[in-house]
Structure formats: structure tokens, C-alpha cells
Design an enzyme around this catalytic site. Structure first.
Site: not given
Ligand code: ASP
Length: 321
Positions: A185, A213, A215, A236-237, A239
């Protein structure tokens, strides 16, 4: 006459700042190939350059974050725009948000499939519609009506992302999503010369996501938030946890109500997110000129630049925590 402490601080404060991320996850030296490392570094540098150019010319933080993100959306090394991860059905569904710290105006799109630059669609929602968030086919239709470039959905996919989806489908033990299928992301936060902050985030979400879905990235207050009274945040992470914590708004609230530094607020909120089970990271900047990041994964692709001449690109936890 000696300068007061306040005046001294103001004189040292950078006129503008820019912090970007290209995703957090199991990013460790032993796992990242030299080619991947070189590609990601070049992408982050190009994005930093695009955003810095806007800010150095006296431009708006909003334009700077959009310019930086669009470079990363076009770069297949990142999970945003071209190079986005595949859904379970083998499509690309993109999410993005942008927010203006001056007015707290915000725009977001979720699950779009044909607009080349999702962040541009988010910006159009903010500036050209009465809404904050549009989803699915309607969001693409709106973007098209606004004259934003449209592409076939296959334009976003890459062989590497297809391989990651196939690997996930072949291994039922991986569960709902796999942190090892690298995140990527992208996000950007900036402070401009006029003292205004902005934040933007763009993503393809998680490999193998299903059922529409969505995030945290396009959710204002979760993955993206900007407020001149506090700071600008992009996350980022994993979500789902970031939504439950309200990460980006929570960081801004701690700064605004408790007077915490950006780093202290980000560390506390990331620790709370981790306690829920969430992994990932955030980038933050604010009107004080502070630039911060915080993550609880082994690494986060990240970079920053400022009018003070600072320019830094880092990948792993041990470099510039
Ligand atoms: N946060 C993003 C999500 O959950 C994914 C990511 O940050 O890699 O869609």
C-alpha cells in the site's frame, strides 16, 4: 537582540515536509531480493521527487501528496494502481482516500476497477461531489464523468501478483490473508509553506480479498486523516484492526488534546493496535515540521524529505526506527 525560544524554534522549523510509505510487512534483508530492493528504492525516490517539487515551488500539500501517490500507483512494485494485489476472483479492486488538513475536506473511493489513478478519483469526490466516499461501479462512473483516465481492469494486474494469489489459493493454511504476501500500500503526508497539512493513501487491499472487502485505507480516520490543528497520517497494515482502532484519527486526537509529539502519539496508537492483533505502520507529519513513523512489522518501505535538505529512504526496522 537574541531571538526568543519561540522565534528560534520557528526559524529552525522546516518550511515544508514530505513523508511517504510503500507498505509495511515482513520486509527483512534476507527476504528482499536486490532487484526488488532497487525497484522499490527507485519508486520511493521518484515519488519523493514528485512531491518535493510541488512543495519546493510553494505548492499545496494536497497537490504534493497526490503527485507522490500517482507515481507509486503507476509503479508495479507497489500494491496500488498498477501492481495492485488480486481479489479471490482474480480482479483488482482499488481503494484510496485524500484529506485536506486546512478544512478537513475529504474524499475517498472504494472497490473501484477502471480508474487509473484512484487517488485522483478520491480528490474528485472531495472537490467535485457533495459526498465523502463513493464505492464500486458508481465511483468509477463518477470518475469517468469527471474526465479521469479509464483503463481495462487487466491493466492493474501483474504476473507477480497473480503468482501471489495462486500461492495463497494453493495453501489453505494461509487463512484469510497472508502477511508474507508483501503489503505495498502507498501513502503520503505533507506540510506546505503555508502551514497546511494533507494526507493520502492508495491500495489494492489484501491478496485474495472477497465479498467487496474494504480495508482502512479509504476510511477517513482509520487509514487516512489530516487536520491542521494536529497532524496528517497515512497508515498501512492489517486494515481491519486499523479500522477498529481508528488509528489515523486517534493519533491526531492525542496530538491535539494531549500535546504529544507526533512520534509519541504514533507509537502509543501502534502499540494499542498491536494489542488488538494488528500489524503495520504509519507515517505522520504536522505543522511543527516534525516527521515521524512508527511500525510493528520487521520493516516498512518509507522515505522522507524536507526543505531543510533532509532526504532519506529506509526499508528495515533497524534503519532509522
Ligand atoms: N491497509 C491495507 C488494507 O487493509 C493493506 C496494506 O496496507 O497493505 O487494505
Amino acid at each position: 537582540m537574541p531571538l526568543s525560544a519561540h522565534a528560534q524554534e520557528a526559524a529552525q522549523r522546516p518550511k515544508w515536509t514530505l513523508v511517504i510509505h510503500g507498505g509495511a510487512g515482513i520486509i527483512e534483508k534476507s527476504r528482499v531480493t536486490p532487484e526488488q530492493e532497487a525497484g522499490v528504492r527507485a519508486g520511493l525516490e521518484a515519488a519523493l521527487e514528485a512531491g518535493s517539487k510541488v512543495l519546493a515551488a510553494g505548492g499545496d500539500s494536497l497537490d504534493a501528496v497526490q503527485a507522490a501517490i500517482q507515481v507509486l500507483e503507476d509503479d508495479p512494485h507497489f500494491n496500488a494502481g498498477r501492481g495492485a494485489v488480486f481479489t479471490w476472483e482474480g480482479k483488482n479492486e482499488l481503494d484510496s482516500a485524500i484529506m485536506d488538513g486546512r478544512t478537513r475536506a475529504a474524499g475517498a473511493v472504494a472497490g473501484i476497477t477502471t480508474t487509473r489513478h484512484p487517488v485522483a478519483a478520491a480528490r474528485a469526490v472531495m472537490e467535485k461531489s457533495p459526498h465523502v466516499m463513493l464505492a464500486g461501479a458508481g465511483a468509477d462512473q463518477f470518475a469517468r464523468e469527471q474526465g479521469l483516465e479509464q483503463v481495462d481492469n487487466s491493466w492493474f494486474g501483474t504476473p507477480e501478483r497473480r503468482r501471489q494469489l495462486d500461492k495463497m489459493k494453493a495453501n489453505s493454511k494461509l487463512g484469510w490473508f497472508d502477511v508474507d504476501l508483501k503489503y505495498g500500500t502507498v501513502g503520503a503526508v505533507a506540510l506546505d509553506e503555508k502551514g497546511h497539512v494533507a494526507a493520502a493513501t492508495s491500495t489494492g487491499g489484501l491478496t485474495g480479498k472477497r465479498w467487496g472487502r474494504i480495508g482502512d485505507s479509504p476510511i477517513i480516520g482509520a487509514g487516512t486523516y489530516a487536520d491542521d490543528r494536529a497532524c496528517a497520517v497515512s497508515a498501512t497494515g492489517s486494515g481491519e484492526y486499523f479500522i477498529r482502532e481508528g488509528v489515523a484519527h486517534e493519533i491526531c486526537a492525542r496530538v491535539r488534546f494531549k500535546g504529544e509529539t507526533l512520534k509519541a502519539a504514533a507509537d502509543t496508537v501502534m502499540a494499542e493496535t498491536q494489542a488488538l492483533g494488528g500489524t503495520g505502520g504509519v507515517i505522520v507529519t504536522g505543522p511543527t515540521g516534525e516527521m515521524a513513523w512508527s511500525f510493528n512489522t520487521p520493516g516498512m518501505y518509507r522515505a522522507r524529505a524536507s526543505s531543510s535538505g533532509e532526504r532519506l529512504v529506509a526499508f528495515y526496522g533497524e534503519d532509522h526506527p
